[in-house]
Motif scaffolding. Structure first.
Motif, PDB file in Angstrom:
ATOM      1  N   THR A   1       2.209  -3.941  -9.124  1.00 24.43           N
ATOM      2  CA  THR A   1       1.848  -4.726  -7.611  1.00 24.43           C
ATOM      3  C   THR A   1       1.405  -3.626  -6.783  1.00 24.43           C
ATOM      4  N   ALA A   2       2.413  -2.599  -6.507  1.00 25.68           N
ATOM      5  CA  ALA A   2       2.164  -1.572  -5.476  1.00 25.68           C
ATOM      6  C   ALA A   2       0.548  -0.957  -5.811  1.00 25.68           C
ATOM      7  N   GLU A   3       0.221  -0.480  -7.044  1.00 24.50           N
ATOM      8  CA  GLU A   3      -0.906   0.044  -7.287  1.00 24.50           C
ATOM      9  C   GLU A   3      -2.204  -0.614  -7.272  1.00 24.50           C
ATOM     10  N   ALA A   4      -1.830  -2.044  -7.231  1.00 23.60           N
ATOM     11  CA  ALA A   4      -3.126  -2.989  -7.175  1.00 23.60           C
ATOM     12  C   ALA A   4      -3.366  -2.897  -5.596  1.00 23.60           C
ATOM     13  N   ILE A   5      -2.362  -3.022  -4.692  1.00 21.00           N
ATOM     14  CA  ILE A   5      -2.302  -3.080  -3.166  1.00 21.00           C
ATOM     15  C   ILE A   5      -3.130  -1.554  -3.059  1.00 21.00           C
ATOM     16  N   ARG A   6      -2.518  -0.548  -3.405  1.00 21.15           N
ATOM     17  CA  ARG A   6      -3.057   0.557  -2.915  1.00 21.15           C
ATOM     18  C   ARG A   6      -4.471   0.776  -3.370  1.00 21.15           C
ATOM     19  N   ARG A   7      -4.823   0.330  -4.713  1.00 20.24           N
ATOM     20  CA  ARG A   7      -6.227   0.645  -5.041  1.00 20.24           C
ATOM     21  C   ARG A   7      -7.424  -0.134  -4.141  1.00 20.24           C
ATOM     22  N   ASP A   8      -6.946  -1.458  -3.714  1.00 20.34           N
ATOM     23  CA  ASP A   8      -7.607  -2.233  -2.715  1.00 20.34           C
ATOM     24  C   ASP A   8      -7.698  -1.641  -1.244  1.00 20.34           C
ATOM     25  N   GLY A   9      -7.133  -0.273  -1.083  1.00 21.21           N
ATOM     26  CA  GLY A   9      -6.858   0.288   0.289  1.00 21.21           C
ATOM     27  C   GLY A   9      -6.008  -0.379   1.192  1.00 21.21           C
ATOM     28  N   LYS A  10      -5.100  -1.246   1.016  1.00 21.83           N
ATOM     29  CA  LYS A  10      -4.239  -1.750   1.816  1.00 21.83           C
ATOM     30  C   LYS A  10      -3.396  -0.922   2.461  1.00 21.83           C
ATOM     31  N   PRO A  11      -2.810  -1.287   3.687  1.00 20.10           N
ATOM     32  CA  PRO A  11      -2.077  -0.141   4.346  1.00 20.10           C
ATOM     33  C   PRO A  11      -0.754   0.149   3.700  1.00 20.10           C
ATOM     34  N   GLU A  12      -0.102   1.358   3.915  1.00 17.66           N
ATOM     35  CA  GLU A  12       1.083   1.976   3.440  1.00 17.66           C
ATOM     36  C   GLU A  12       2.253   1.013   3.213  1.00 17.66           C
ATOM     37  N   TRP A  13       2.429   0.074   4.402  1.00 15.36           N
ATOM     38  CA  TRP A  13       3.444  -0.569   4.340  1.00 15.36           C
ATOM     39  C   TRP A  13       3.648  -2.032   3.701  1.00 15.36           C
ATOM     40  N   MET A  14       2.073  -2.189   3.207  1.00 17.22           N
ATOM     41  CA  MET A  14       1.997  -3.357   2.073  1.00 17.22           C
ATOM     42  C   MET A  14       2.349  -2.766   0.876  1.00 17.22           C
ATOM     43  N   GLN A  15       1.923  -1.479   0.667  1.00 14.71           N
ATOM     44  CA  GLN A  15       2.144  -0.957  -0.711  1.00 14.71           C
ATOM     45  C   GLN A  15       3.587  -0.836  -0.988  1.00 14.71           C
ATOM     46  N   VAL A  16       4.369  -0.570   0.105  1.00 14.55           N
ATOM     47  CA  VAL A  16       5.823  -0.380   0.180  1.00 14.55           C
ATOM     48  C   VAL A  16       6.562  -1.694  -0.478  1.00 14.55           C
ATOM     49  N   THR A  17       5.809  -2.633   0.573  1.00 16.09           N
ATOM     50  CA  THR A  17       6.290  -3.934   0.211  1.00 16.09           C
ATOM     51  C   THR A  17       5.996  -4.509  -1.299  1.00 16.09           C
ATOM     52  N   GLY A  18       4.908  -4.207  -1.800  1.00 15.97           N
ATOM     53  CA  GLY A  18       4.947  -4.602  -3.451  1.00 15.97           C
ATOM     54  C   GLY A  18       5.757  -3.618  -4.147  1.00 15.97           C
ATOM     55  N   LEU A  19       6.168  -2.634  -3.835  1.00 10.84           N
ATOM     56  CA  LEU A  19       6.970  -1.717  -4.813  1.00 10.84           C
ATOM     57  C   LEU A  19       8.522  -2.527  -4.581  1.00 10.84           C
ATOM     58  N   ILE A  20       8.918  -3.053  -3.657  1.00 10.78           N
ATOM     59  CA  ILE A  20      10.181  -3.418  -3.490  1.00 10.78           C
ATOM     60  C   ILE A  20      10.419  -4.807  -3.426  1.00 10.78           C
ATOM     61  N   HIS A  21       9.361  -5.805  -3.485  1.00 15.85           N
ATOM     62  CA  HIS A  21       9.415  -7.116  -3.206  1.00 15.85           C
ATOM     63  C   HIS A  21      10.558  -7.801  -4.336  1.00 15.85           C
ATOM     64  N   ASP A  22      10.861  -7.300  -5.501  1.00 15.38           N
ATOM     65  CA  ASP A  22      11.596  -7.965  -6.446  1.00 15.38           C
ATOM     66  C   ASP A  22      12.853  -7.420  -6.427  1.00 15.38           C
ATOM     67  N   LEU A  23      13.218  -6.516  -5.623  1.00 24.23           N
ATOM     68  CA  LEU A  23      14.495  -5.684  -5.767  1.00 24.23           C
ATOM     69  C   LEU A  23      15.764  -6.618  -5.549  1.00 24.23           C
TER      70      LEU A  23
END
Length: 297
Positions: free
Chosen positions: A116-138
């Protein structure tokens, strides 16, 4: 180096250009998800053809997520701390889990988070959204912290305390819920006032609500990120348009955030496996920008 001499017009043009860039940067998070263009979206969320394991989890969830249970779950959350650890440690703890309610993947949760985080990162979305993807199911750590099963951790969420929407998946299974025929809980608004706002209703307890309450006072993520985490499993709302009679103006903004996030959560599940060791330094750097070294869970 001599200073540049700018006339008033040139200065105004540069200033306007800077403002334009800042506006674009601010809107970047909600631009169209580019990575889904070639995805066959009909292959995802096929609950009618899902295996018996998936259907059993939802039947149990729909029968047991009552108002009484949800009040008890929230009291229990506030009454104790379950662990103290950092974000990456929490991800590693979750690595053994496979979500029994998910018909789209058998991957471990840490792989899904990184996809999830990598897909957000590849689309150039901001760092806070990348982190959100990384943690969203914790929040699925609840399975290790005394949950009663997968039914009070995973699966689509819905409102309790009012009539169960027929936009929920497997809506017929709510008939086994004690609240289904309750004189108050079975009405359209139930215990709520129309347009009271989602902050004032109880969503079925699970990993979304748990993680939202864990991090909301322990991070520097923006409100859009918190909405993405709290409502990403609320499919009857953000995908089907249910429960709109309970929402307010704040929820309109939250809905835009959740819909911007959803393609990355849902459609990245078919992406190739990720290299956790290779990605770890990058994401630990991002985590440190938004979280302390350790959090109370």
């Amino acid at each position: 180096m001599p200073a540049l001499a700018l006339d008033g017009r040139a200065f105004d043009e540069i200033s306007d250009a800077v403002d334009t860039v800042n506006v674009l940067k601010g809107k970047l998070w909600d631009s169209q998800a580019e990575f889904v263009v070639d995805k066959d979206k009909t292959l995802f969320r096929q609950y009618e053809t899902a295996c018996d394991r998936v259907k059993a989890v939802y039947k149990e969830q729909h029968e047991k997520q009552t108002v009484a249970f949800n009040i008890k779950a929230r009291v229990d959350f506030k009454s104790r701390k379950r662990a103290r650890m950092g974000i990456w440690q929490a991800m590693e703890m979750l690595d053994t889990l496979v979500d029994d309610s998910d018909p789209d993947t058998d991957l471990s949760q840490i792989e899904h988070l990184l996809q999830t985080a990598e897909a957000i990162r590849r689309d150039g979305k901001p760092e806070w959204m990348q982190v959100t993807g990384l943690i969203h199911d914790l929040g699925k750590l609840l399975l290790f912290f005394g949950s009663e099963g997968q039914w009070d951790v995973v699966g689509d969420t819905f409102v309790v305390g009012c009539a169960f929407s027929d936009k929920n998946i497997y809506p017929e299974t709510f008939e086994g819920n004690p609240d289904f025929d309750d004189a108050v809980y079975s009405t359209e608004d139930g215990i709520y006032e129309p347009h009271c706002g989602l902050d004032n209703v109880m969503l079925s307890w699970g990993h979304d609500e748990y993680l939202y309450h864990v991090i909301k006072d322990q991070c520097t993520l923006p409100d859009e990120a918190l909405a993405m985490i709290r409502y990403h499993s609320f499919y009857p709302w953000h995908r089907e348009g249910a429960y709109m009679h309970l929402t307010n103006a704040k929820d309109v903004k939250a809905l835009a955030a959740v819909r911007a996030f959803n393609p990355y959560d849902l459609y990245s599940k078919s992406d190739k496996p990720v290299d956790m060791k290779e990605l770890r330094p990058y994401y630990e750097g991002l985590i440190a920008k938004f979280f302390p070294p350790e959090l109370d869970w």
